[in-house]
Design an enzyme around this catalytic site. Sequence first.
Site, mmCIF file in Angstrom:
data_model
loop_
_atom_site.group_PDB
_atom_site.id
_atom_site.type_symbol
_atom_site.label_atom_id
_atom_site.label_comp_id
_atom_site.label_asym_id
_atom_site.label_seq_id
_atom_site.Cartn_x
_atom_site.Cartn_y
_atom_site.Cartn_z
ATOM 1 N N GLU A 79 38.836 -94.592 108.300
ATOM 2 C CA GLU A 79 38.235 -95.664 109.101
ATOM 3 C C GLU A 79 37.371 -96.497 108.161
ATOM 4 O O GLU A 79 37.820 -97.476 107.633
ATOM 5 C CB GLU A 79 37.418 -95.114 110.278
ATOM 6 N N GLU B 43 28.920 -87.249 114.094
ATOM 7 C CA GLU B 43 29.539 -88.146 115.064
ATOM 8 C C GLU B 43 29.431 -87.587 116.481
ATOM 9 O O GLU B 43 29.209 -88.314 117.442
ATOM 10 C CB GLU B 43 31.014 -88.318 114.698
#
Length: 951
Positions: A511, A804
């Site tokens: 990402e 996360e």
Amino acid sequence: MKFARLNALTVWLMTCFITILFTTSEAISANLTPVHLRTEYKQNPVVDVDKPRLSWELTATGRGQLQTAYQILVASSTALLNAEKADLWNSAKVTGNTTNQIEYAGKTLPSRTICYWKVRSWDKSGQPGPWSAVATWEMGLLTKADWSANWIGNDLTTLGKGKTYHLPPAPFFRKEIQLTAPVKKARLYVTSLGLYECQINGKRIGTDYFTPGWTDYNKRVYYQTYDVTANIKTGKNALGAIIADGWYAGYLGYALLVGNPVVKNFYGDVPLLKAQLEVEYTNGKTETIATDQSWKTSHGPILEADILNGETYNANLAFDNWSKPGFNDTNWKSSTVFPDKADRQIEAYPGNPVRAFQELKAKTVTPKSGGHYLFDLGQNFAGVVRLCVKGNKGDTLRLRFGEVLFPNGDIMTENLRKARATDTYILKGDPKGETWTPKFTYHGFQYVDVAGFRSAPGLDAITGIVLTSATPETGTFETDNKLINKLYQNIVWTQRSNYVDVPTDCPQRDERLGWTGDAQAYVQSATFNNDISAFFTKWLVDLNDAQRPDNAYPIYAPAPNVRKTDTYSPGWSEAGIICPYTIYKTYGDTRVIQKFWPNMVAYLKFMEAKSQGTYVYKEGSFAEVSPKGGFGDWLSVGKKTPPDMLATLYFGYAASMMADMAKAIGKPDEATYYTTMFTKIKQAFMAHYADSNGRFKTNSAAYGNGEGYVDGEMGFEGHTQTAYANAIYMNMIAPNLTPKAGNWLVDLIKANDNKLSTGFLGVKPLLPSLSMTGHTNQAYKLLLSTEYPSWGFEVVNGANTIWERWNSYIKGKGFENNAGMNSFNHYAFGSVNEWLFGNAAGIKAEEAGYRTFIIRPELAPEGINAVNASYQSINGTIVSSWKKEGNRVRLNVVVPVNTIATVFIPTTKPESVLESNKALTASPDIRVIGTRDGFLQVTVGSGTYQFSAVI
Ligand code: BGC
């Protein structure tokens, strides 16, 4: 004095102060000295804006010191400046307290002008202080016509075709030149489509990584300027450059993972270089050597170089001395000149370059099965390693990178998904040993698994090199509680790991995109740790370049389309409003508002049109977005807050920020327009999403079985922590119902065993909204919790960065969802930093830029007995430091010169408050305002204050 920029309260306060101070202090000079001079937020930079903005901080002796006037001199040489001959600009004496964001207003500055400047300030008694030290700025190349260099390349795209990854080698370029006279000054202006590293006469130029940075290369590319006067000499010289695919032609995001038709080459296929060396001889003549087809090119040791996938280096193919004069390049071919794109801008890099922040020595090296060795660098971070090895020619070392280990001690790499994140080094067999560091990749890791050693390596075989955008550090935060100190350090490491040219979501997997939701949720927190003014000056251009044709801001910026269905999302897109607003509030920067005003207006129009005249987004309003409704309260726990409800809150929040920003840039009509819009949204929100008691509700049936929505199967609920936290924080509740909302929020937390349930959008306002409604004790309870889900849970489960997910790893249980999404370095939940500085330490800006600010520390009922925080604002360093001692609290405060603080001293007995062990009435520097909500409120000018009070 620019009173227009000050609010009425400040003007009144300052007048009081000046009066008090004139009558109480002797009119002697306090040696008001300007320090830390900056141009466009940077020290001695190269810039290409017409009217660079100048800033300084002030030092002085004594309390309550103010600047009453300043004078700036700008000259074209130090000699002229020293003689006070300001041939470029003499501002003359300007009355006022402004010390930053002052626009240069002198002669037009052509490209390449070096400006030398200094400033002096007059103090509160009208005495001028000494001149500051001399600072400089240099004008870059202001027009395309300044560039004689061509874009050159070497198309190697047919090489390196692998099975999964197509990774061509990195081309090298060189050019030998003959300089005819002694050199007075030399500048290298350089950029690339892709990444570059330059060398001159065998030496690397500069210390920057990943230059020229990531932009929408179809619209603009940045260049760097290096002073290379000391690198070149009369006679023969060699210029060299290596370039790689980088963000321009390399793999980006999860394109490969999701089967996007395009997985790399988002902006172009062949990386290109553009450079020119401009030499000024001592005899006054000038010469420019620019990239053209005469530059020789080849490819050799760098077999693969890709940001996500890693670098492969064969030392046997190295070109020894290739960037020195005399290298035999007869086998190299001529470069190919590529056409420019007429509408691509070429501009000076406005951000902070990525640089090595620190080196990390390996803590342990452990032999693993299959002849592998596992190195532990002791800290999860973003960067690369330096390899120092001895071995035989052809020995191949393969390096894999991981953030965490499985309980059995093996490295976990599933969470990298399709990012190959593998570096390979093929030894040449030098008996003296060989050293290698990759140039064009980085990884997110703590552990390195190396295969291919002949014998057991020592700890020094691998050294970690921490890379980050060089945003100056501005904050410190420490308590007497180890858990919270660790949490703070984890936040700092996570920001460091993710502010890498753009604010990324994570540094490890496929990402590393400038996710706008993450960026907006964290930006205020980030301001406390580092000076992010230049970093965001750069990224806000990326964000506005990526504004969509429908005027929505995207979900990540820059915005290569790594998945076809990626469009926009409420809560993410508002980064286009929240981030400029935060930069304005933090640094008093109105230019950023002016610059993007039309874009922001267009975005609000888009949102307004989307509400179809109702000013509320009812359930299902964003069903066309993928995922439906957008990302909503991403990674929350339990029932979902309706994304449309959150979208309405964000719409209102955006309108209120627009109203503030319109005022700040002198647009009263637009301020009224947005204030009215805000009121309409607020009313429509309450009418639809709250009952008459202010209890939030939603028509959950409208979401059916939730299919297509993020975690839609969990069901939807309006009465959630996230909904109240956001509505309170964004001032979206009628004032009479706000205390009730605070109570609902507390009830929900209590009903949830005193635990939070918030995701990305709910976590940022959670503790602030509790404090805003008088529930600080509850905020501390959440902060200090170590049960899932909480910040403390991460810490006790071994985190050294912010995760996360609330449960990314559980001791004794393992990981959650590795191959899906399980990053260990994601700053969104670190947005609690905003509360640590803003509430626990109590530092908050009042006027934009902290010219006036508040110190209102909220004491913890238990668990924390002391907090020490400092924050270097654009107006100087603020300190708030409190400690409970028996039934008293000590509060030490530092207020920078030329600022005014409203200090709230926590106390149950206002008459017990002392400063430096004396009653407040004994100090002419302290003005008592009154008591409020358990605090004694005072205002003070600059200086150090030691308060104590009964609590
Ligand atoms: C990213 C985020 C981002 C999100 C969108 C994730 O894969 O890592 O942090 O905001 O997608 O919801």
